[in-house]
Scaffold this active site. Structure first.
Site, mmCIF file in Angstrom:
data_model
loop_
_atom_site.group_PDB
_atom_site.id
_atom_site.type_symbol
_atom_site.label_atom_id
_atom_site.label_comp_id
_atom_site.label_asym_id
_atom_site.label_seq_id
_atom_site.Cartn_x
_atom_site.Cartn_y
_atom_site.Cartn_z
ATOM 1 N N GLY A 398 0.821 -1.210 0.000
ATOM 2 C CA GLY A 398 0.000 0.000 0.000
ATOM 3 C C GLY A 398 0.849 1.251 0.000
ATOM 4 O O GLY A 398 0.530 2.239 -0.675
ATOM 5 N N TRP A 401 2.350 1.599 -3.419
ATOM 6 C CA TRP A 401 1.334 2.018 -4.380
ATOM 7 C C TRP A 401 1.258 3.539 -4.437
ATOM 8 O O TRP A 401 1.123 4.126 -5.506
ATOM 9 C CB TRP A 401 -0.038 1.453 -4.007
ATOM 10 C CG TRP A 401 -1.150 2.163 -4.711
ATOM 11 C CD1 TRP A 401 -1.483 2.063 -6.033
ATOM 12 C CD2 TRP A 401 -2.058 3.123 -4.161
ATOM 13 N NE1 TRP A 401 -2.551 2.897 -6.336
ATOM 14 C CE2 TRP A 401 -2.918 3.557 -5.201
ATOM 15 C CE3 TRP A 401 -2.223 3.660 -2.882
ATOM 16 C CZ2 TRP A 401 -3.921 4.492 -4.989
ATOM 17 C CZ3 TRP A 401 -3.231 4.590 -2.671
ATOM 18 C CH2 TRP A 401 -4.062 5.000 -3.724
ATOM 19 N N HIS A 402 1.366 4.192 -3.286
ATOM 20 C CA HIS A 402 1.308 5.648 -3.282
ATOM 21 C C HIS A 402 2.450 6.242 -4.105
ATOM 22 O O HIS A 402 2.236 7.171 -4.882
ATOM 23 C CB HIS A 402 1.384 6.183 -1.852
ATOM 24 C CG HIS A 402 0.114 6.050 -1.078
ATOM 25 N ND1 HIS A 402 -0.258 4.864 -0.471
ATOM 26 C CD2 HIS A 402 -0.887 6.937 -0.806
ATOM 27 C CE1 HIS A 402 -1.415 5.038 0.138
ATOM 28 N NE2 HIS A 402 -1.825 6.278 -0.054
ATOM 29 N N ASN A 403 3.647 5.699 -3.907
ATOM 30 C CA ASN A 403 4.801 6.215 -4.645
ATOM 31 C C ASN A 403 5.950 5.235 -4.464
ATOM 32 O O ASN A 403 6.179 4.771 -3.352
ATOM 33 C CB ASN A 403 5.216 7.600 -4.128
ATOM 34 C CG ASN A 403 5.776 8.471 -5.234
ATOM 35 O OD1 ASN A 403 6.392 7.971 -6.173
ATOM 36 N ND2 ASN A 403 5.571 9.770 -5.129
#
Length: 554
Positions: A398, A401-403
């Site tokens: 997770g 996924w953001h960066n």
């Protein structure tokens, strides 16, 4: 009139919910919608066309990515359902999921992986940006051309997650494939949830498509109240304190005592909540005016008593998606195995590729050896080990996924550790079952503080800067009354708004429900007057502080 023409021209116009251009767009959409909503197929065709136009205004030629996703996943859904053999169903599902992840990974991570590859192997490869190529008329673009960068299509993560959820649910036979392509396209691309969610699932949204349009007076009032609440959260609780306080401190923390940096990062927790939940409040209000219900995406997360409860209250639709399509497939709290080990190996190799830290390879080998040794020595603890490992994997993925950088990996890992720690702590905690108000206050405060400190790695950019910020905050705390009073006088209005936002958040839910009901049941005239006064007042206060939604970057 000219502004209205600009909104519906092919020129780029920012149609984010907090801007006047969007509300002009939505007003015209609703005028035509009032004539077309009775025929369900016509309604789906119309709203699909509107949503594609909305996406074009937001992301330009990236609309073709969305069209490709709609066409391919609609076909995959029917192809999976048509297979009679389980092996064939799994093969089609795998192809569909891999294709979706490839598209998402290309647009989110292509430049990162190319840059890392070049650094690691001393090469000089460039990403071929097809959208830039078409945009510039099949000519070579210059280095200074804005379209020479691979711009992340808005909402690519959210409509990809919705698409993957749909095809997996079809595979699991939880929903049948949607027969009509326009009903499917409307379900995925409906513009209120398209850019930033909430992530919709077919079994919750698709049944609404077959229902006639319905909106009574109380529902109308509720929708307007959500929109007004979202505007207040976004423009006041998020943008104003960000521009006039948070950004000034975070960009140069060394200019202030450490306790000011601490206050700023607590303020950031309010900012990101106001920013993201404000968007979803407006999205649910807009969708309800059109006769559709979107799920509640935030439920006062800073009232949480522990980290597990926090993640049940924060970005609820994404949390459910991670649980249904990553945590449980990995084995959840029951099992773990090849999928878990493979995922962990990929994470370690990703870090090695990014950092060139060779000790990570030894750490990976050591982890796998320890993992199998512990399972062999303590077979009765398998479920606990599987649960903790799968929780960590889910939170780290997770974060990435953001960066794809180490800051978000640290942020994800901290959240994973918080969940793992709580799962063990609750078994020995002397006050876990106590409900005294002091105990509850302590639980809320400690949870909120942990989540806030972890957000340093979410907000502060750079490889070492988050650690420097944390070190400055602790080592240079130096609280004294004169410095505190100076901070209060220098940032008086943002700090007043910060305190107001915290009070409003921690008020009992019945207070908001009471105000919501009072507004919904008031006369149309009173609602119109209240809304106009409220909006004009808000925009007068924050005329110079508009910022993009934080999650536009994800």
């Amino acid at each position: 009139m000219q502004r209205l023409l600009d909104v519906f021209s092919l020129a780029s116009v920012d149609l984010t919910f907090s801007r006047l251009d969007f509300w002009l767009f939505f007003l015209v959409v609703m005028i035509f919608f009032s004539f077309l909503h009775k025929n369900k197929l016509v309604r789906s065709i119309y709203l699909t066309a509107v949503s594609l136009f909305f996406y074009y205004k937001t992301s330009g030629l990236s609309v073709f990515i969305l069209v490709f996703a709609l066409a391919s996943n609609y076909s995959f859904g029917h192809l999976i359902a048509a297979q009679t053999k389980e092996t064939s169903r799994k093969v089609v599902l795998a192809i569909a999921v891999i294709l979706n992840i490839f598209v998402l990974a290309y647009f989110k991570y292509a430049y990162f992986f190319t840059s890392s590859f070049n650094d690691f192997f001393h090469t000089d490869y460039e990403v071929f940006n097809m959208i830039s190529y078409f945009k510039n008329g099949f000519s070579a673009y210059g280095a200074n051309d804005i379209f020479g960068r691979l711009l992340l299509p808005a909402g690519v993560s959210f409509f990809t997650f919705s698409s993957i959820g749909y095809i997996v649910d079809v595979y699991r036979k939880e929903v049948p494939p949607i027969k009509n392509v326009f009903h499917y396209s409307f379900f995925i691309s409906f513009f209120p949830h398209l850019i930033l969610g909430p992530i919709v699932r077919a079994k919750e949204f698709v049944p609404q498509i077959s229902k006639p349009y319905s909106l009574n007076k109380d529902e109308f009032g509720w929708a307007i109240f959500q929109i007004l609440k979202g505007i207040f959260k976004k423009l006041v609780l998020a943008d104003y304190i960000a521009v006039h306080f948070i950004d000034k401190i975070v960009d140069s923390p060394e200019s202030y005592p450490g306790f000011v940096s601490l206050v700023a990062i607590f303020a950031y927790s309010l900012q990101i909540y106001g920013d993201f939940s404000g968007y979803t409040d407006m999205a649910t209000g807009v969708a309800r005016l059109m006769g559709f219900k979107l799920m509640k995406n935030f439920n006062s997360p800073y009232k949480s008593l522990n980290t597990a409860e926090f993640w049940r209250r924060w970005h609820i639709s994404l949390g459910k998606w991670w649980k249904s399509y990553l945590y449980i497939p990995l084995g959840g709290n029951r099992t773990g195995g090849l999928a878990s080990i493979t995922t962990i190996s990929i994470i370690f190799l990703f870090l090695f590729f990014f950092t060139k830290w060779f000790w990570l390879l030894y750490a990976l080998v050591a982890f796998i050896a320890i993992y199998f040794t512990v399972l062999w020595l303590f077979p009765h603890a398998k479920k606990i080990i599987y649960r903790d490992m799968n929780l960590m994997i889910t939170m780290v993925v997770g974060g990435l996924w953001h960066n794809p950088n180490q800051n978000y990996l640290v942020w994800g890992a901290l959240n994973g550790l918080g969940l793992v720690f709580y799962n063990h702590w609750k078994k020995i905690s002397p006050y876990e079952q106590l409900n005294h108000w002091l105990v509850r206050a302590w639980k809320i405060f400690s949870t909120f503080t942990f989540m806030t400190i972890a957000r340093i790695w979410f907000r502060v950019e750079g490889k070492s800067e988050p650690f420097d910020y944390f070190n400055h905050m602790v080592s240079k705390f130096h609280f004294n009354i004169d410095a505190f009073l100076l901070m209060c006088s220098t940032f008086s209005i943002p700090l007043i708004i910060l305190v107001l936002g915290m009070i409003l958040h921690w008020l009992p839910e019945r207070n908001e429900t009471w105000l919501e009901n009072r507004f919904s049941k008031s006369s149309f005239a009173m609602q119109i007057v209240t809304s106009c006064v409220f909006v004009i007042g808000i925009y007068q206060l924050v005329a110079d502080t508009s910022k993009h939604f934080v999650y536009f970057y994800f």
